[in-house]
Design a protein around this motif. Sequence first.
Motif, PDB file in Angstrom:
ATOM      1  N   LEU A  40      13.142 -40.098 -16.283  1.00 15.96           N
ATOM      2  CA  LEU A  40      13.903 -38.800 -16.782  1.00 15.96           C
ATOM      3  C   LEU A  40      15.040 -39.016 -17.542  1.00 15.96           C
ATOM      4  O   LEU A  40      14.973 -38.380 -18.759  1.00 15.96           O
ATOM      5  N   TYR A  41      15.976 -39.869 -17.432  1.00 13.70           N
ATOM      6  CA  TYR A  41      17.257 -40.203 -18.127  1.00 13.70           C
ATOM      7  C   TYR A  41      17.066 -41.414 -19.059  1.00 13.70           C
ATOM      8  O   TYR A  41      18.106 -41.272 -19.731  1.00 13.70           O
ATOM      9  N   GLY A  42      16.358 -42.194 -18.968  1.00 14.81           N
ATOM     10  CA  GLY A  42      16.166 -43.095 -20.126  1.00 14.81           C
ATOM     11  C   GLY A  42      17.145 -44.401 -20.080  1.00 14.81           C
ATOM     12  O   GLY A  42      16.987 -45.429 -20.733  1.00 14.81           O
TER      13      GLY A  42
END
Length: 89
Positions: A40-42
């Motif tokens: 999700l956040y990379g």
Amino acid sequence: MSGQSTETRSTRKVRRGVVASNKMEQTVVVRLERAYQHPLYGKTVRNTKRVKAHDELSCDIGDTVEIMETKPISKEKRWRVTKILEKVK
């Protein structure tokens, strides 16, 4: 029945890691590091796993080794050291 087998053995897992401990006889603890992107956040997440491996090459702490999955050798050993890639200085 012929000598040739039609079934082939699947390829075994091979991993690279750093020896964390060699205090046991014929056993080393290898630290396996894995880096992956958070879905999700990379952000890059680093994950460490410690496995016990059978060692007949007499590795030292800090050596980079290649280990291969094998049949269970003892209660916790399921890997064996195939080669030492880099000796510690």
